[in-house]
Design a protein around this motif. Structure first.
Motif, mmCIF file in Angstrom:
data_model
loop_
_atom_site.group_PDB
_atom_site.id
_atom_site.type_symbol
_atom_site.label_atom_id
_atom_site.label_comp_id
_atom_site.label_asym_id
_atom_site.label_seq_id
_atom_site.Cartn_x
_atom_site.Cartn_y
_atom_site.Cartn_z
ATOM 1 N N GLU A 13 0.845 -1.185 0.000
ATOM 2 C CA GLU A 13 0.000 0.000 0.000
ATOM 3 C C GLU A 13 0.885 1.241 0.000
ATOM 4 O O GLU A 13 2.000 1.220 0.522
ATOM 5 C CB GLU A 13 -0.893 0.035 1.231
ATOM 6 C CG GLU A 13 -1.841 -1.131 1.366
ATOM 7 C CD GLU A 13 -2.610 -1.052 2.670
ATOM 8 O OE1 GLU A 13 -3.475 -0.162 2.794
ATOM 9 O OE2 GLU A 13 -2.325 -1.855 3.574
ATOM 10 N N ALA A 60 0.475 5.952 -0.399
ATOM 11 C CA ALA A 60 -0.442 7.092 -0.416
ATOM 12 C C ALA A 60 0.329 8.346 -0.789
ATOM 13 O O ALA A 60 1.559 8.377 -0.742
ATOM 14 C CB ALA A 60 -1.115 7.265 0.942
ATOM 15 N N THR A 105 1.447 2.482 3.870
ATOM 16 C CA THR A 105 0.089 2.467 4.422
ATOM 17 C C THR A 105 -0.831 3.272 3.511
ATOM 18 O O THR A 105 -0.388 4.123 2.739
ATOM 19 C CB THR A 105 0.040 3.062 5.834
ATOM 20 O OG1 THR A 105 0.478 4.434 5.782
ATOM 21 C CG2 THR A 105 0.927 2.279 6.783
ATOM 22 N N SER A 106 -2.131 2.986 3.629
ATOM 23 C CA SER A 106 -3.130 3.713 2.856
ATOM 24 C C SER A 106 -4.480 3.510 3.525
ATOM 25 O O SER A 106 -4.594 2.835 4.551
ATOM 26 C CB SER A 106 -3.177 3.205 1.409
ATOM 27 O OG SER A 106 -3.869 1.968 1.335
ATOM 28 N N ALA A 107 -5.515 4.084 2.904
ATOM 29 C CA ALA A 107 -6.882 3.904 3.413
ATOM 30 C C ALA A 107 -7.566 2.679 2.823
ATOM 31 O O ALA A 107 -8.726 2.413 3.140
ATOM 32 C CB ALA A 107 -7.717 5.160 3.129
ATOM 33 N N TRP A 108 -6.886 1.926 1.945
ATOM 34 C CA TRP A 108 -7.445 0.640 1.521
ATOM 35 C C TRP A 108 -7.501 -0.283 2.727
ATOM 36 O O TRP A 108 -6.559 -0.341 3.526
ATOM 37 C CB TRP A 108 -6.563 0.000 0.443
ATOM 38 C CG TRP A 108 -6.651 0.627 -0.918
ATOM 39 C CD1 TRP A 108 -5.815 1.565 -1.430
ATOM 40 C CD2 TRP A 108 -7.606 0.330 -1.949
ATOM 41 N NE1 TRP A 108 -6.183 1.886 -2.706
ATOM 42 C CE2 TRP A 108 -7.282 1.140 -3.067
ATOM 43 C CE3 TRP A 108 -8.688 -0.538 -2.043
ATOM 44 C CZ2 TRP A 108 -8.009 1.111 -4.250
ATOM 45 C CZ3 TRP A 108 -9.416 -0.566 -3.231
ATOM 46 C CH2 TRP A 108 -9.082 0.246 -4.316
ATOM 47 N N VAL A 146 -11.877 0.688 -0.528
ATOM 48 C CA VAL A 146 -11.515 2.037 -0.112
ATOM 49 C C VAL A 146 -12.795 2.859 -0.060
ATOM 50 O O VAL A 146 -13.626 2.789 -0.954
ATOM 51 C CB VAL A 146 -10.472 2.665 -1.064
ATOM 52 C CG1 VAL A 146 -11.009 2.800 -2.479
ATOM 53 C CG2 VAL A 146 -9.985 4.001 -0.529
ATOM 54 N N ARG A 202 -8.776 11.605 -0.304
ATOM 55 C CA ARG A 202 -8.270 10.275 -0.636
ATOM 56 C C ARG A 202 -7.265 10.355 -1.790
ATOM 57 O O ARG A 202 -7.524 10.965 -2.832
ATOM 58 C CB ARG A 202 -9.414 9.344 -1.021
ATOM 59 C CG ARG A 202 -10.344 9.009 0.131
ATOM 60 C CD ARG A 202 -9.687 8.003 1.043
ATOM 61 N NE ARG A 202 -10.595 7.530 2.068
ATOM 62 C CZ ARG A 202 -10.453 7.774 3.359
ATOM 63 N NH1 ARG A 202 -9.425 8.483 3.787
ATOM 64 N NH2 ARG A 202 -11.313 7.288 4.222
ATOM 65 N N GLU A 209 -5.085 7.074 -2.497
ATOM 66 C CA GLU A 209 -4.713 5.785 -1.917
ATOM 67 C C GLU A 209 -4.325 4.799 -3.014
ATOM 68 O O GLU A 209 -5.004 4.691 -4.029
ATOM 69 C CB GLU A 209 -5.886 5.225 -1.102
ATOM 70 C CG GLU A 209 -6.629 6.259 -0.256
ATOM 71 C CD GLU A 209 -5.757 6.964 0.760
ATOM 72 O OE1 GLU A 209 -4.806 6.319 1.257
ATOM 73 O OE2 GLU A 209 -6.006 8.151 1.054
ATOM 74 N N TRP A 210 -3.252 4.038 -2.742
ATOM 75 C CA TRP A 210 -2.662 3.172 -3.768
ATOM 76 C C TRP A 210 -2.505 1.746 -3.248
ATOM 77 O O TRP A 210 -2.174 1.529 -2.079
ATOM 78 C CB TRP A 210 -1.285 3.682 -4.156
ATOM 79 C CG TRP A 210 -1.255 5.039 -4.787
ATOM 80 C CD1 TRP A 210 -1.589 6.232 -4.206
ATOM 81 C CD2 TRP A 210 -0.845 5.356 -6.127
ATOM 82 N NE1 TRP A 210 -1.429 7.266 -5.085
ATOM 83 C CE2 TRP A 210 -0.962 6.764 -6.280
ATOM 84 C CE3 TRP A 210 -0.391 4.601 -7.186
ATOM 85 C CZ2 TRP A 210 -0.637 7.409 -7.460
ATOM 86 C CZ3 TRP A 210 -0.060 5.248 -8.375
ATOM 87 C CH2 TRP A 210 -0.187 6.631 -8.507
ATOM 88 N N HIS A 270 -5.317 3.107 -8.079
ATOM 89 C CA HIS A 270 -5.166 4.441 -7.496
ATOM 90 C C HIS A 270 -6.552 5.047 -7.296
ATOM 91 O O HIS A 270 -7.278 5.303 -8.264
ATOM 92 C CB HIS A 270 -4.318 5.296 -8.438
ATOM 93 C CG HIS A 270 -4.148 6.716 -7.991
ATOM 94 N ND1 HIS A 270 -4.009 7.769 -8.886
ATOM 95 C CD2 HIS A 270 -4.086 7.266 -6.757
ATOM 96 C CE1 HIS A 270 -3.861 8.891 -8.215
ATOM 97 N NE2 HIS A 270 -3.910 8.617 -6.924
#
Length: 666
Positions: free
Chosen positions: A348, A350, A368-371, A384, A391, A393-394, A486
Motif C-alpha cells: 500500500e 499514499a 500504508t493507505s486507506a485501503w 476504499v 483520498r 490511496e494506492w 489508485h
C-alpha cells in the motif's frame, strides 16, 4: 449548673478575644481560627450538657466538673519558614514560560518576576492578600503566584531576543483573617531563583535516526531544550536557517518535492517523510529553535550547531528486484495493514492530499493507505471508502518481468459504505470527480505512471463483483513494470459515501490455451438429476474443444475430463439434492488450459411420481371409485387442479360425484 428558660448558645469558631464559646453541638472536634499571629497561651475547656425545651425557652443542665476536659495551648508567634523553596527551573514556551520548583515548609509560596534581579521581600502585618497576575506586565517587579503549589506559567512575554527574565520563589508563612493577614518570608537565597534570556536553545536535537525504504523514510530524534523543531531535507548540502524577526509562520510538508525543503515543523519527535526517489542520497538536519510572537510576526532563534546527532545523509533503497509472472493477490487474510505479509511484494502507498485540492498521481510513498479489507461480497476484497476530498490511496504490485504478451485480470464492485448493499446516493455515478484508475509504470522507482483504465462517473459499477481483463501494451515486453490501483475523491467533496472494491488480482502471461470465459447465467434447467451449463470460448487462443467435470468438490480436477466440442453441456445422471461444481478447461490440440469453475448448482429433490390412474364415471347420484398408484409417498386427492385442501388420501377415493384430481405428498 442549671440554666432555665434561656436562648440557644451562640458559638463562633473565629476567635475575637477574651473568653469565647467557640463550639456548641454534638460533635467531637472544632478548628479555631483568627488566633493572633503574635501567639500566646490559651485555655480551653469542654463541657457536657443536656438541653430540652423549645427555641428561646431552653433548659440546660451542665456538668461542671473539671478533669481531662481542660487543656492549655501555647501558640508560638508567626515565624519565617525554615526550609526555603528550591530547584527553581524555567521551561520556555512560545510567548510564555513555566516555572517549576520544589516547595519548602512554609504554608504559602510567593513567586516574583522582573527583567532585573529580584530583591528580597519584606514581612507584612495586617494587609489584604496580595493579588498575583500570571500575565506579564513588563512594568517592574511583579507577583505572578501566591499559593500552595509548585508550578506557574507566565504568559504574554515580550518577544525581544536578548531580553532576560528573573524569577524567584519565596517560602512564606501566613496567618490572620481576610483583609488583615500577616506574612513572614524566608529570604535566604539557594536554588529558589532562576533566570532566562530569550535566545537560541542551548541544547540541540540529538539521536537523529533515519530509516529509508524505496521512496519514503521514517525520521526520529530526541528533543533539545527549545520550543520547536525544524527538519530540512535536500538533495544537495543544506544551508542552515538564519534567525528572523517579524516573520511569517514556518510550515512543513512531509511530501518531498525537490530542492531544500522544510519537511517538518512542530514539537514532536518523529514523522514519515514521503515523495523520495529510490536509490538516491539525501541530506537531512533537525534544528532546535525558539519561536515567539504572534501569527505573521514571529521571531525565530535557531541552534544551528550540526553534529552527527542532528544532521546526516541517507540513501533510499534501490528499485525492487523484478519477479517472474504470474503474480496475484486474492486479499485473503488482508486486515488493512498487512498486505505485504499476505501477498509478498505487494504494498500500500499514499500521497498526502489536502482537502479540496487536486490529487497528485506521481511518486506514491510509504507502506500504508486507506485501503482496507472487506468480506461483504462473494469473495475477499480490498475496499476504499470514497467520501470527502482527501483520498489518494494506492495498492501497488511487485515489479514484474514482462517477457511476452501479458494481461491483468481483476474483479471490481461498488457498494454502500461498509455494506454489500447498493449505495443509496448513487455512489461513483453521482460523484463528479471520484476515480479509481488502473495504472502501469516502467519507472524503476515507481514515480511516474500511465493509465490502463479509469473507473469514474461514466462507467460506475454495480454491487456485484465484475470480472475485468486488460492486455498489457506490447511495448512493455522486455521491460519491468508495476501495476497499481489508485483511488481519489478530490478536489470536490461529493455527497455519496460508498466503497470501491477490488479482488482476485492476477498479472500473468497470456497462455497459449486460455480458460473458457464465464457467463453470468451459466446454469439453467436444473432438475432432480441434471442441469444445463454453458460458457463462452476464451478471449485468446484457438480452442479445438473443451473438457468438463461435474464434481461435488470445490477443488479443480487433477486429471482429464469428458471432452466435447461445444460451449455447453446438459447432464441428466446426477444425484438428487446434491451440490455440484462444474469444471471446464479449454483444449487447444495437445495443449490444455487451467481448469475453471464455470458454475455451481444443487439438484432438486427426487419427488415420488404417479405411476397409474384408474378413472371412473357415474351418471347421477351414486358411487364411483377412483384409483391411482405411485412409486413412493402418500397419494392426496383434490377437488381442483391447483390449490385447495386435500379431500382424501390413499390409493382410492370412494362415494364421490365430483371431478377429482390427484397428487402425491412427498
Amino acid at each position: 449548673m442549671l440554666k432555665v428558660g434561656g436562648a440557644a448558645i451562640t458559638a463562633a469558631a473565629a476567635y475575637a478575644g477574651g473568653e469565647q464559646i467557640v463550639y456548641d453541638g454534638t460533635g467531637s472536634s472544632v478548628t479555631v481560627t483568627a488566633i493572633p499571629c503574635s501567639g500566646g497561651t490559651y485555655y480551653v475547656k469542654v463541657f457536657e450538657y443536656t438541653r430540652c425545651g423549645t427555641a428561646g425557652n431552653y433548659t440546660m443542665l451542665f456538668n461542671t466538673t473539671t478533669g481531662t476536659n481542660a487543656s492549655t495551648i501555647v501558640i508560638n508567634p508567626l515565624a519565617a519558614p525554615t526550609t526555603q523553596a528550591s530547584n527553581a527551573v524555567i521551561v520556555p514556551g512560545t510567548g510564555q514560560f513555566t516555572v517549576n520548583w520544589t516547595s519548602g515548609n512554609g504554608n504559602y509560596r510567593f513567586v516574583y518576576i522582573d527583567t532585573n534581579p529580584i530583591p528580597e521581600p519584606f514581612d507584612e502585618v495586617g494587609i489584604p492578600a496580595p493579588t498575583a497576575n500570571t500575565v506579564f506586565q513588563n512594568n517592574g517587579l511583579q507577583l505572578v503566584y501566591n499559593g500552595t503549589g509548585s508550578s506557574v506559567t507566565v504568559t504574554s512575554l515580550p518577544c525581544s531576543p536578548g531580553d532576560t527574565f528573573y524569577v524567584k520563589v519565596f517560602e512564606v508563612n501566613r496567618c490572620g483573617v481576610t483583609g488583615a493577614f500577616d506574612y513572614v518570608f524566608n529570604t535566604t537565597t539557594t536554588t529558589n531563583g532562576a533566570s532566562y534570556t530569550l535566545g537560541a536553545p542551548t541544547t540541540q536535537v540529538s539521536g537523529l535516526t533515519v530509516t529509508p525504504d524505496l521512496n519514503s523514510a521514517t525520521v526520529t530524534w530526541v528533543n533539545g531544550n527549545g520550543v520547536r523543531r525544524r527538519v530540512i531535507v535536500s538533495d544537495v548540502p543544506i544551508a542552515d536557517p538564519v534567525d528572523e524577526i517579524g516573520a511569517a509562520e514556518i510550515t512543513g510538508a512531509t511530501f518531498y518535492q525537490g530542492g531544500q525543503q522544510n519537511v517538518y515543523d512542530g514539537t514532536g519527535t518523529t514523522f514519515n517523510l514521503t515523495g523520495l526517489s529510490c536509490n538516491t542520497t539525501y541530506y537531512i538536519r533537525v534544528y532546535e529553535y525558539f519561536r515567539c510572537g504572534t501569527t505573521g510576526d514571529y521571531s525565530y532563534l535557531y541552534n544551528t550547531t550540526v553534529t552527527a546527532a542532528n544532521g546526516t545523509t541517507f540513501t533510499t533503497t534501490g528499485p525492487m528486484t523484478a519477479v517472474a509472472l504470474p503474480q496475484a493477490t486474492t486479499f485473503t487474510g488482508f486486515t488493512g495493514a498487512n498486505l505485504s505479509t499476505v501477498s509478498p511484494s505487494w504494498k500500500e502507498s499514499a500521497i498526502p492530499t489536502p482537502a479540496l485540492t487536486n490529487p497528485l498521481d506521481v511518486n506514491p510513498s510509504g507502506t500504508t493507505s486507506a485501503w482496507t479489507n472487506s468480506s461483504v461480497l462473494s469473495s475477499p476484497t480490498a475496499r476504499v471508502n470514497l467520501y470527502g476530498s482527501i483520498r489518494n490511496e494506492w495498492i501497488i504490485s511487485p515489479r514484474v518481468n514482462i517477457t511476452a504478451a501479458a494481461r491483468l485480470k481483476f474483479k471490481a464492485a461498488m457498494t454502500n459504505w461498509n455494506s454489500a448493499a447498493v449505495d443509496n446516493d448513487g455512489g461513483m455515478a453521482n460523484a463528479t470527480d471520484d476515480k479509481v484508475t488502473v495504472l502501469i509504470s516502467n519507472d524503476p522507482c515507481g514515480v511516474n505512471w500511465q493509465a490502463i483504465y479509469e473507473f469514474n462517473n461514466s462507467n460506475a459499477l454495480t454491487n456485484q463483483l465484475t470480472q475485468f481483463e486488460f492486455a498489457i501494451d506490447p511495448s512493455y515486453i522486455g521491460q519491468q513494470v508495476y501495476i497499481a490501483f489508485h483511488a481519489t475523491d478530490g478536489p470536490t467533496d461529493d455527497t455519496p459515501d460508498y466503497d470501491f472494491h477490488i479482488g482476485d488480482v492476477v498479472i500473468e502471461l497470456v497462455p497459449q490455451c486460455d480458460v473458457p470465459t464465464l457467463l453470468t447465467d451459466a446454469v439453467s434447467l436444473i432438475t432432480e438429476n441434471g442441469a444445463t451449463v454453458a460458457w463462452s470460448g476464451p478471449s485468446t487462443g484457438n480452442p479445438t474443444g473443451y473438457q468438463y467435470v461435474f464434481s461435488t468438490s470445490n477443488t479443480a480436477p487433477a486429471g482429464a475430463g469428458t471432452e466435447i466440442s461445444t460451449t455447453g453441456i446438459t447432464v441428466n445422471n446426477l444425484s438428487s439434492s446434491t451440490e455440484y461444481f462444474t469444471w471446464v478447461r479449454t483444449v487447444c490440440g495437445s495443449l490444455y488450459s487451467n481448469w475453471v469453475m464455470v458454475g455451481k448448482f444443487t439438484t432438486l429433490c427426487d419427488a415420488p411420481e404417479i405411476l397409474t390412474t384408474t378413472p371412473a364415471t357415474r351418471c347421477g347420484i351414486g358411487t364411483a371409485t377412483l384409483a391411482a398408484t405411485s412409486d413412493a409417498g402418500t397419494i392426496s386427492w383434490y377437488a381442483a387442479q391447483t390449490g385447495g385442501v386435500a379431500i382424501g388420501t390413499g390409493p382410492k377415493l370412494y362415494n364421490s360425484y365430483y371431478q377429482y384430481n390427484y397428487n402425491i405428498l412427498c
